[in-house]
Design a protein around this motif. Structure first.
Motif, PDB file in Angstrom:
ATOM      1  N   PRO A  46      39.099   9.017  61.028  1.00 56.35           N
ATOM      2  CA  PRO A  46      39.186   8.666  62.445  1.00 56.35           C
ATOM      3  C   PRO A  46      40.554   9.051  63.013  1.00 56.35           C
ATOM      4  O   PRO A  46      41.477   9.428  62.276  1.00 56.35           O
ATOM      5  N   THR A  47      40.672   8.928  64.322  1.00 54.72           N
ATOM      6  CA  THR A  47      41.969   9.182  64.942  1.00 54.72           C
ATOM      7  C   THR A  47      42.952   8.093  64.532  1.00 54.72           C
ATOM      8  O   THR A  47      42.570   6.969  64.207  1.00 54.72           O
ATOM      9  N   GLY A  48      44.218   8.402  64.577  1.00 54.16           N
ATOM     10  CA  GLY A  48      45.235   7.441  64.154  1.00 54.16           C
ATOM     11  C   GLY A  48      45.798   7.821  62.811  1.00 54.16           C
ATOM     12  O   GLY A  48      45.840   8.989  62.433  1.00 54.16           O
ATOM     13  N   GLY A  49      46.202   6.804  62.089  1.00 53.12           N
ATOM     14  CA  GLY A  49      46.775   7.049  60.780  1.00 53.12           C
ATOM     15  C   GLY A  49      48.291   7.195  60.851  1.00 53.12           C
ATOM     16  O   GLY A  49      48.891   6.965  61.902  1.00 53.12           O
ATOM     17  N   PRO A  50      48.932   7.528  59.738  1.00 55.24           N
ATOM     18  CA  PRO A  50      48.319   7.969  58.488  1.00 55.24           C
ATOM     19  C   PRO A  50      47.541   6.857  57.779  1.00 55.24           C
ATOM     20  O   PRO A  50      47.767   5.672  58.032  1.00 55.24           O
ATOM     21  N   PHE A  51      46.620   7.273  56.888  1.00 53.93           N
ATOM     22  CA  PHE A  51      45.752   6.341  56.184  1.00 53.93           C
ATOM     23  C   PHE A  51      46.056   6.360  54.686  1.00 53.93           C
ATOM     24  O   PHE A  51      46.475   7.376  54.140  1.00 53.93           O
ATOM     25  N   THR A  52      45.795   5.209  54.062  1.00 53.96           N
ATOM     26  CA  THR A  52      45.882   5.094  52.613  1.00 53.96           C
ATOM     27  C   THR A  52      44.508   4.710  52.084  1.00 53.96           C
ATOM     28  O   THR A  52      43.915   3.729  52.553  1.00 53.96           O
ATOM     29  N   TYR A  53      44.001   5.488  51.134  1.00 50.86           N
ATOM     30  CA  TYR A  53      42.697   5.164  50.535  1.00 50.86           C
ATOM     31  C   TYR A  53      42.857   3.930  49.645  1.00 50.86           C
ATOM     32  O   TYR A  53      43.762   3.852  48.816  1.00 50.86           O
ATOM     33  N   LEU A  54      41.937   2.955  49.787  1.00 55.86           N
ATOM     34  CA  LEU A  54      41.985   1.735  48.997  1.00 55.86           C
ATOM     35  C   LEU A  54      40.904   1.718  47.913  1.00 55.86           C
ATOM     36  O   LEU A  54      41.196   1.698  46.732  1.00 55.86           O
ATOM     37  N   TYR A  55      39.639   1.728  48.311  1.00 49.44           N
ATOM     38  CA  TYR A  55      38.550   1.681  47.331  1.00 49.44           C
ATOM     39  C   TYR A  55      37.252   2.055  48.032  1.00 49.44           C
ATOM     40  O   TYR A  55      37.203   2.214  49.260  1.00 49.44           O
ATOM     41  N   THR A  56      36.179   2.171  47.247  1.00 50.54           N
ATOM     42  CA  THR A  56      34.845   2.467  47.782  1.00 50.54           C
ATOM     43  C   THR A  56      33.864   1.430  47.266  1.00 50.54           C
ATOM     44  O   THR A  56      33.859   1.103  46.070  1.00 50.54           O
ATOM     45  N   ARG A  57      33.040   0.941  48.176  1.00 53.36           N
ATOM     46  CA  ARG A  57      32.006  -0.037  47.834  1.00 53.36           C
ATOM     47  C   ARG A  57      30.641   0.653  47.862  1.00 53.36           C
ATOM     48  O   ARG A  57      30.234   1.218  48.878  1.00 53.36           O
ATOM     49  N   PHE A  58      29.918   0.627  46.730  1.00 47.45           N
ATOM     50  CA  PHE A  58      28.627   1.301  46.615  1.00 47.45           C
ATOM     51  C   PHE A  58      27.477   0.315  46.772  1.00 47.45           C
ATOM     52  O   PHE A  58      27.565  -0.847  46.341  1.00 47.45           O
ATOM     53  N   VAL A  85      14.037  12.643  45.533  1.00 49.90           N
ATOM     54  CA  VAL A  85      15.438  12.638  45.952  1.00 49.90           C
ATOM     55  C   VAL A  85      15.873  11.186  46.041  1.00 49.90           C
ATOM     56  O   VAL A  85      15.168  10.357  46.627  1.00 49.90           O
ATOM     57  N   PHE A  86      17.003  10.881  45.421  1.00 57.52           N
ATOM     58  CA  PHE A  86      17.516   9.514  45.577  1.00 57.52           C
ATOM     59  C   PHE A  86      18.869   9.541  46.283  1.00 57.52           C
ATOM     60  O   PHE A  86      19.619  10.516  46.192  1.00 57.52           O
ATOM     61  N   ARG A  87      19.124   8.464  46.979  1.00 57.97           N
ATOM     62  CA  ARG A  87      20.317   8.365  47.832  1.00 57.97           C
ATOM     63  C   ARG A  87      21.137   7.143  47.441  1.00 57.97           C
ATOM     64  O   ARG A  87      20.585   6.068  47.179  1.00 57.97           O
ATOM     65  N   VAL A  88      22.445   7.321  47.423  1.00 59.19           N
ATOM     66  CA  VAL A  88      23.368   6.220  47.137  1.00 59.19           C
ATOM     67  C   VAL A  88      24.279   6.031  48.352  1.00 59.19           C
ATOM     68  O   VAL A  88      25.178   6.845  48.589  1.00 59.19           O
ATOM     69  N   PRO A  89      24.078   4.984  49.140  1.00 65.10           N
ATOM     70  CA  PRO A  89      24.976   4.713  50.271  1.00 65.10           C
ATOM     71  C   PRO A  89      26.294   4.114  49.772  1.00 65.10           C
ATOM     72  O   PRO A  89      26.346   3.454  48.724  1.00 65.10           O
ATOM     73  N   PHE A  90      27.355   4.338  50.541  1.00 68.53           N
ATOM     74  CA  PHE A  90      28.648   3.778  50.166  1.00 68.53           C
ATOM     75  C   PHE A  90      29.504   3.590  51.409  1.00 68.53           C
ATOM     76  O   PHE A  90      29.222   4.139  52.483  1.00 68.53           O
ATOM     77  N   THR A  91      30.551   2.789  51.247  1.00 68.12           N
ATOM     78  CA  THR A  91      31.526   2.560  52.306  1.00 68.12           C
ATOM     79  C   THR A  91      32.916   2.734  51.717  1.00 68.12           C
ATOM     80  O   THR A  91      33.286   2.031  50.765  1.00 68.12           O
ATOM     81  N   ALA A  92      33.666   3.684  52.252  1.00 66.18           N
ATOM     82  CA  ALA A  92      35.048   3.916  51.810  1.00 66.18           C
ATOM     83  C   ALA A  92      35.979   3.072  52.676  1.00 66.18           C
ATOM     84  O   ALA A  92      35.854   3.049  53.903  1.00 66.18           O
ATOM     85  N   ILE A  93      36.891   2.372  52.030  1.00 64.57           N
ATOM     86  CA  ILE A  93      37.825   1.490  52.725  1.00 64.57           C
ATOM     87  C   ILE A  93      39.206   2.143  52.733  1.00 64.57           C
ATOM     88  O   ILE A  93      39.767   2.466  51.682  1.00 64.57           O
ATOM     89  N   LEU A  94      39.756   2.332  53.952  1.00 59.89           N
ATOM     90  CA  LEU A  94      41.084   2.899  54.126  1.00 59.89           C
ATOM     91  C   LEU A  94      41.975   1.893  54.832  1.00 59.89           C
ATOM     92  O   LEU A  94      41.499   0.993  55.525  1.00 59.89           O
ATOM     93  N   ARG A  95      43.277   2.064  54.671  1.00 60.06           N
ATOM     94  CA  ARG A  95      44.246   1.252  55.409  1.00 60.06           C
ATOM     95  C   ARG A  95      44.963   2.138  56.419  1.00 60.06           C
ATOM     96  O   ARG A  95      45.484   3.190  56.060  1.00 60.06           O
TER      97      ARG A  95
END
Length: 215
Positions: A46-58, A85-95
């Motif tokens: 997204p706009t803004g940042g800089p960002f730090t990657y924290l973790y991903t929730r599957f 076909v199988f799908r794995v949704p996830f959410t990446a968490i950034l700071r």
């Protein structure tokens, strides 16, 4: 051939002295696992940042509607070609390090994999059906930010199962015991100590007639 009652007696013999029960259960007729890897799943930052990657929730993977096909394999009785076909949704968490105070940002995404495998699916009557189900365990292998995008390398273990609902005879020990009572976490009660304090003196002490002495 013995009748149904004789068969039931024969089935009970190995469990003589132990109670048995008939249950309806999902029986696993076949299962297998594979590893899948997607080295570069790209998510726009997204706009803004800089960002730090924290973790991903599957989330749990699932078979995409309309993609499952099962066809018999010629020359291999009771085996079928299973494609989906199988799908794995996830959410990446950034700071967002530029925000004050620093806030977390969520990026939603998913990764798809195609499967084409042979599985044991025995011949049965038209009234009996099998289900194909999957279980997934996913993990991040690498995460980096490049040119305004979060690039994730994702590894997935997938277990594929052939499930049929059947009636089973099992050794039984009765119903499960009642669970323990939940331990409730109570907030600190500011009144708890007060409720155990002794009654204080309500009035100033009276003069007893004793002479006053200088300290």
């Amino acid at each position: 051939m013995p009748d149904k009652n004789d068969l039931f007696t024969i089935m009970q013999e190995p469990y003589e002295g132990l109670p048995t029960e008939c249950i309806i259960a999902d029986k696993v007729y076949d299962s297998c696992f594979q590893r899948e890897c997607e080295p570069a799943v790209s998510l726009a930052l997204p706009t803004g940042g800089p960002f730090t990657y924290l973790y991903t929730r599957f989330e749990s993977g699932f078979i995409v509607d309309g993609t499952l096909t099962i066809t018999p394999i010629t020359g291999r009785p009771n085996f079928a070609r299973v494609r989906f076909v199988f799908r794995v949704p996830f959410t990446a968490i950034l700071r967002d390090d530029c925000a004050c105070p620093a806030t977390n940002v969520e990026l939603n995404g998913s990764v798809d994999f195609s499967k084409d495998i042979a599985m044991y699916i025995p011949t049965s009557s038209d009234e009996f059906s099998f289900d194909i189900v999957i279980e997934t365990r996913s993990q991040i292998l690498r995460a980096e930010m490049v040119n305004g995008s979060l690039i994730l390398a994702i590894g997935v273990f997938v277990v594929v199962k052939v499930i049929g609902k059947v009636q089973l005879l099992i050794v039984a020990r009765g119903f499960c015991p009642a669970p323990r009572e939940c331990e409730e976490i109570s907030p600190d009660d500011i009144c708890a100590d007060f409720m155990t304090q002794p009654l204080p003196d309500f009035f100033p002490p009276q003069f007893t007639g004793e002479p006053y002495e200088e300290p």
